[in-house]
Motif scaffolding. Structure first.
Motif, PDB file in Angstrom:
ATOM      1  N   ALA A 187       0.836  -1.208   0.000  1.00 48.67           N
ATOM      2  CA  ALA A 187       0.000   0.000   0.000  1.00 48.67           C
ATOM      3  C   ALA A 187       0.868   1.254   0.000  1.00 48.67           C
ATOM      4  O   ALA A 187       0.529   2.270  -0.608  1.00 48.67           O
ATOM      5  CB  ALA A 187      -0.928  -0.012   1.210  1.00 48.67           C
ATOM      6  N   ILE A 188       1.998   1.171   0.666  1.00 48.60           N
ATOM      7  CA  ILE A 188       2.917   2.314   0.687  1.00 48.60           C
ATOM      8  C   ILE A 188       3.395   2.604  -0.736  1.00 48.60           C
ATOM      9  O   ILE A 188       3.393   3.750  -1.185  1.00 48.60           O
ATOM     10  CB  ILE A 188       4.133   2.021   1.603  1.00 48.60           C
ATOM     11  N   ARG A 189       3.757   1.547  -1.439  1.00 47.06           N
ATOM     12  CA  ARG A 189       4.233   1.735  -2.822  1.00 47.06           C
ATOM     13  C   ARG A 189       3.126   2.295  -3.720  1.00 47.06           C
ATOM     14  O   ARG A 189       3.381   3.115  -4.598  1.00 47.06           O
ATOM     15  CB  ARG A 189       4.773   0.420  -3.391  1.00 47.06           C
ATOM     16  N   VAL A 191       0.712   4.315  -2.763  1.00 51.56           N
ATOM     17  CA  VAL A 191       0.577   5.751  -2.477  1.00 51.56           C
ATOM     18  C   VAL A 191       1.716   6.515  -3.139  1.00 51.56           C
ATOM     19  O   VAL A 191       1.516   7.556  -3.768  1.00 51.56           O
ATOM     20  CB  VAL A 191       0.524   6.010  -0.954  1.00 51.56           C
ATOM     21  N   ALA A 192       2.927   5.968  -3.011  1.00 53.65           N
ATOM     22  CA  ALA A 192       4.081   6.636  -3.617  1.00 53.65           C
ATOM     23  C   ALA A 192       3.870   6.819  -5.126  1.00 53.65           C
ATOM     24  O   ALA A 192       4.286   7.809  -5.707  1.00 53.65           O
ATOM     25  CB  ALA A 192       5.353   5.835  -3.355  1.00 53.65           C
ATOM     26  N   ILE A 195       1.562  10.033  -5.645  1.00 50.42           N
ATOM     27  CA  ILE A 195       1.889  11.362  -5.116  1.00 50.42           C
ATOM     28  C   ILE A 195       2.498  12.183  -6.250  1.00 50.42           C
ATOM     29  O   ILE A 195       3.513  11.789  -6.834  1.00 50.42           O
ATOM     30  CB  ILE A 195       2.842  11.257  -3.907  1.00 50.42           C
ATOM     31  N   PRO A 196       1.866  13.318  -6.591  1.00 48.12           N
ATOM     32  CA  PRO A 196       2.316  14.059  -7.777  1.00 48.12           C
ATOM     33  C   PRO A 196       3.810  14.359  -7.797  1.00 48.12           C
ATOM     34  O   PRO A 196       4.470  14.136  -8.810  1.00 48.12           O
ATOM     35  CB  PRO A 196       1.492  15.360  -7.707  1.00 48.12           C
ATOM     36  N   TYR A 197       4.364  14.823  -6.684  1.00 48.18           N
ATOM     37  CA  TYR A 197       5.764  15.251  -6.748  1.00 48.18           C
ATOM     38  C   TYR A 197       6.745  14.083  -6.827  1.00 48.18           C
ATOM     39  O   TYR A 197       7.931  14.292  -7.048  1.00 48.18           O
ATOM     40  CB  TYR A 197       6.118  16.202  -5.602  1.00 48.18           C
ATOM     41  N   LEU A 198       6.265  12.857  -6.630  1.00 47.27           N
ATOM     42  CA  LEU A 198       7.178  11.727  -6.800  1.00 47.27           C
ATOM     43  C   LEU A 198       7.094  11.169  -8.212  1.00 47.27           C
ATOM     44  O   LEU A 198       7.861  10.288  -8.588  1.00 47.27           O
ATOM     45  CB  LEU A 198       6.848  10.620  -5.802  1.00 47.27           C
TER      46      LEU A 198
ATOM     47  N   ARG B  12      -3.598  13.332   1.029  1.00 44.06           N
ATOM     48  CA  ARG B  12      -2.836  12.869  -0.130  1.00 44.06           C
ATOM     49  C   ARG B  12      -1.781  11.832   0.263  1.00 44.06           C
ATOM     50  O   ARG B  12      -1.420  10.974  -0.528  1.00 44.06           O
ATOM     51  CB  ARG B  12      -2.162  14.100  -0.755  1.00 44.06           C
ATOM     52  N   VAL B  15      -1.768   6.468   3.853  1.00 44.77           N
ATOM     53  CA  VAL B  15      -1.710   5.103   3.333  1.00 44.77           C
ATOM     54  C   VAL B  15      -2.889   4.312   3.865  1.00 44.77           C
ATOM     55  O   VAL B  15      -3.561   3.601   3.134  1.00 44.77           O
ATOM     56  CB  VAL B  15      -0.384   4.422   3.748  1.00 44.77           C
ATOM     57  N   PHE B  26       2.599   8.736   4.462  1.00 43.82           N
ATOM     58  CA  PHE B  26       3.805   8.648   3.631  1.00 43.82           C
ATOM     59  C   PHE B  26       4.632   9.918   3.812  1.00 43.82           C
ATOM     60  O   PHE B  26       4.089  11.025   3.851  1.00 43.82           O
ATOM     61  CB  PHE B  26       3.422   8.486   2.158  1.00 43.82           C
ATOM     62  N   PHE B  53      13.180   3.481   0.198  1.00 46.50           N
ATOM     63  CA  PHE B  53      13.180   4.701  -0.624  1.00 46.50           C
ATOM     64  C   PHE B  53      14.406   5.569  -0.281  1.00 46.50           C
ATOM     65  O   PHE B  53      14.235   6.713   0.165  1.00 46.50           O
ATOM     66  CB  PHE B  53      11.910   5.518  -0.387  1.00 46.50           C
ATOM     67  N   GLN B 121       9.756  21.337  -0.931  1.00 47.91           N
ATOM     68  CA  GLN B 121       8.825  21.849  -1.948  1.00 47.91           C
ATOM     69  C   GLN B 121       7.388  21.777  -1.444  1.00 47.91           C
ATOM     70  O   GLN B 121       7.045  20.878  -0.668  1.00 47.91           O
ATOM     71  CB  GLN B 121       8.974  21.031  -3.236  1.00 47.91           C
ATOM     72  N   THR B 157      10.209   2.274   6.369  1.00 46.15           N
ATOM     73  CA  THR B 157       8.901   2.187   5.696  1.00 46.15           C
ATOM     74  C   THR B 157       8.533   3.448   4.908  1.00 46.15           C
ATOM     75  O   THR B 157       7.531   3.460   4.202  1.00 46.15           O
ATOM     76  CB  THR B 157       7.760   1.948   6.723  1.00 46.15           C
ATOM     77  N   THR B 159       7.154   5.817   6.070  1.00 50.80           N
ATOM     78  CA  THR B 159       5.877   6.284   6.629  1.00 50.80           C
ATOM     79  C   THR B 159       6.021   6.466   8.133  1.00 50.80           C
ATOM     80  O   THR B 159       6.970   5.979   8.747  1.00 50.80           O
ATOM     81  CB  THR B 159       4.733   5.271   6.394  1.00 50.80           C
ATOM     82  N   ASP B 263       0.278  22.163  -9.472  1.00 46.95           N
ATOM     83  CA  ASP B 263      -0.022  21.357  -8.293  1.00 46.95           C
ATOM     84  C   ASP B 263       0.139  22.172  -7.012  1.00 46.95           C
ATOM     85  O   ASP B 263      -0.696  22.120  -6.116  1.00 46.95           O
ATOM     86  CB  ASP B 263       0.901  20.136  -8.264  1.00 46.95           C
TER      87      ASP B 263
END
Ligand code: SF4
Lengths: 210, 473
Positions: A187-189, A191-192, A195-198, B12, B15, B26, B53, B121, B157, B159, B263
């Motif tokens: 689920a984390i992936r 969402v990532a 996300i627009p900026y990602l 936004r 999760v 996140f 990440f 940002q 994670t 998160t 955005d």
């Protein structure tokens, strides 16, 4: 999810009077020069202890009567200031297993949850009454129930409050957030990925140059 | 009903709702430094976890690093500091995390380099194991200071488990008197709302005064949200934000810039957003503030007498008395004229280029008063370089200030820059807690860079509004 649930804390008390006691006082910055939390309990309140000793007084954390205490009773806005987890870590390693206070700074409260130190809330009057009780009966046992949010001492049981989220986490063992968070990696992936900026613009990130 | 930036950004990044009632959020940008990360890396190593990440985490060294050029040679003289530096070097190498290192000239205070590199940002969630992460809110981000266990959560994670906050809008109306700065605006809202007035809240700063502020000023205002008890503070992004970001190292470029702008505009609070609380503070009523006590709310307009203990609610009197005792001040006295031993200009509150420029205005052709030790510590190596290109270092040195390398320095005194004994320091940092500046009995008076510069020259606390710099304008 962690199997370690937490409902009852038993032990004698330690009173610490004063509002707005910040984490710089709980553990002065020079003791943050470390790469592990080992041994940090010995330095809890070190400068306050010395400051009070210089005036001929005894700080609670240097008072032999409270050396075995497990329940800290403080006042308002306890643990304000720096986010250093070294502060609750030093209290825990000193021997504190639970705290009762009028209120807490939020970061400190969150840090306590992640190391399984429940933070109970009580009125100013009750904190002061309990501090007096402990001073008069330093070795008397206090029994805290996370489920009922109560403290029992001297034959009475008094209702406290506790953040319901934290309460649930202690009771079901999810206070150790990490394992719960890890379960959701897919689920984390997801969402990532939205996300627009990602995705659409992003960091023109220098890490690629590693 | 419109939404606040807080709600939009929170939603936004959500999760999942966790069984505890908290939300799994996140984290779009994770910043780490040497003090609160080594134990976190140890935790994830112990649990055999990876960092999924690594490209969203950035590291620097700021708290323990010496700021005197001689002392920065490796290995650092302080073996504990050297060990911490080695840990962050190894940890970032092992996990593929970008490290802004002193050797590359990219090092600085974590809250200074995020913005200056364009990493910070609008619309991001940001976390860092440091309470002043709220600084990044100036760009319309939700930026949280976290503890070390949470640093491990974020590494493993990307998160964090977070509770939803209420939002308090603080409107600063009208305009500021000359000699009143963003630092005074910050001290003013903490003075009005108290050190725990923000518990449970995110602070949204707005109004005519904030609208007119530069990004550096907004960072000063957001930086101190945490001193008011708020978990984070932010300003809605606007043209000032976009102009600041345009062209920075990590800012989006070309077509990506255009889509970023669209955005970023969309995530600002709606005009009809509902807030849980709204507070108004009139700009005209803000004086240059100086703290006289041991919490950032124990401050006074420089022209006002120190408060009378009996005017506080009974429950507050203990800490007020404790402050008077520690500081050796008396109720009713004036703060003006208080002799100063040390002056510190720097920190993530006021160590940016505009701060260094403003303070320097008061030092042209002047000397630091006899007996005063004065330090100026740029927030990052890049600020130091820019300041030197403008000749600011020469102004400071000629006036008798020590011109230092970048770091946190005397803001928390984990490096060799420390107060001695009962010294009183006029400081542009953010915390006046007992012992904060390295001496267990040392005393801190928080103020703006201009006030600190004037205090250095006069050797005592002085009302900057009277200064000839202003009559010349
Ligand atoms: S300058 Fe001070 S407040 Fe800012 S990050 Fe460094 S130690 Fe913390």
């Amino acid at each position: 999810m962690s199997k370690f649930t937490l409902n009852e804390i038993r032990g004698s008390g330690i009173p610490l009077r004063g509002t707005d006691i910040d984490t710089d006082r709980i553990i002065p910055a020079r003791f943050l020069k470390c790469v592990t939390f080992d041994g940090i309990g010995e330095h809890a309140f070190e400068d306050d202890i010395k400051g009070i000793a210089a005036k001929g007084g005894v700080h609670s954390f240097a008072d032999a009567r409270f050396r075995k205490a497990a329940v800290l009773v403080a006042n308002r806005n306890f643990g304000c200031g720096s986010s250093r987890e070294h502060a609750p870590q030093s209290l825990k390693r000193w021997g504190v297993s639970a705290i009762i206070a009028e209120s807490y700074s939020e970061i400190f409260h969150g840090n306590c949850v992640s190391i399984a130190v429940p933070c109970f809330i009580a009125s100013q009057e009750f904190c002061s009454e309990l501090q007096n009780h402990i001073e008069a009966n330093p070795s008397a046992e206090l029994v805290l129930s996370v489920k009922d949010a109560t403290v029992s001492f001297g034959g009475r049981t008094v209702k406290l409050s506790i953040d319901p989220g934290a309460q649930g986490q202690f009771l079901d063992g999810s206070w150790d957030a990490r394992s719960g968070l890890l379960e959701n990696l897919p689920a984390i992936r997801a969402v990532a990925a939205r996300i627009p900026y990602l995705n659409q613009f992003g960091l023109s990130t220098p890490s690629k140059a590693l | 009903m419109g939404q606040s930036l807080y709600s939009k950004v929170f939603d936004r990044h959500c999760v999942e709702r966790l069984p505890s009632g908290q939300h799994q959020i996140f984290i779009g940008l994770h910043l780490i430094h040497e003090v609160t990360s080594p134990q976190a890396f140890a935790m994830i190593r112990e649990q055999g976890l990876s960092v999924p990440f690594p490209e969203l985490t950035f590291a620097t060294v700021d708290h323990i690093i010496p700021t005197a050029a001689m002392q920065r040679k490796r290995p650092l003289m302080d073996s504990q500091a050297e060990e911490m530096l080695q840990h962050i070097e190894k940890n970032t190498r092992d996990f593929g995390i970008r490290f802004f290192s002193p050797d590359a000239g990219e090092q600085g205070i974590v809250h200074v380099i995020g913005p200056e590199r364009g990493l910070t940002q609008p619309g991001m969630t940001i976390a860092c194991g440091d309470s002043h992460t709220s600084t990044h809110g100036a760009f319309g981000t939700l930026a949280f200071g976290i503890g070390t266990s949470q640093v491990a959560d974020a590494l493993a994670t990307q998160t964090l488990a977070m509770s939803r906050l209420k939002v308090r809008r603080i409107n600063f109306t009208g305009s500021l008197q000359r000699g009143v700065y963003a630092k005074d605006v910050a001290l003013a809202y903490i003075h009005h709302l108290g050190v725990n007035g923000g518990v449970g809240f995110a602070y949204e700063f707005g109004g005519a005064i904030i609208d007119r502020m530069t990004m550096e000023e907004r960072m000063t205002v957001c930086n101190m949200s945490i001193e008011g008890g708020a978990r984070c503070g932010y300003v809605n992004p606007d043209q000032t934000t976009f102009d600041y970001l345009n062209g920075r190292e990590c800012s989006p470029k070309g077509a990506a810039w255009e889509s970023a702008l669209a955005d970023w505009k969309s995530i600002a609070s709606d005009a009809d957003a509902q807030y849980d609380d709204v507070v108004e503070i009139k700009g005209e009523e803000i004086e240059p503030y100086v703290t006289w006590g041991i919490t950032p709310a124990q401050s006074v307009g420089v022209g006002q007498p120190l408060p009378i203990v009996n005017t506080f609610p009974v429950g507050d009197r203990l800490v007020v008395q404790e402050a008077y005792e520690y500081m050796s001040f008396a109720e009713g006295q004036s703060i003006i004229g208080t002799p100063i031993d040390v002056v510190f200009i720097g920190s993530c509150t006021n160590g940016r280029l505009s701060d260094l420029r403003e303070a320097a205005k008061f030092l042209h052709g002047k000397k630091v008063a006899a007996g005063v030790r004065a330090l100026v510590v740029p927030g990052s190596q890049s600020i130091a370089t820019q300041a030197e290109a403008e000749g600011l270092d020469k102004i400071y040195s000629a006036a008798g200030f020590e011109w230092r390398n970048a770091g946190c320095s005397m803001c928390l005194a984990m490096n060799p820059d420390q107060l001695k004994g009962r010294e009183i320091c006029a400081s542009t940092s953010n915390r006046n807690f007992k012992g904060r500046q390295g001496s267990p009995t040392g005393r801190t008076l928080l103020m703006s860079p201009a006030m600190a510069a004037v205090a250095a020259v006069e050797g005592r606390v002085t009302d900057v509004r009277q200064h000839p710099v202003f009559s010349a304008q």
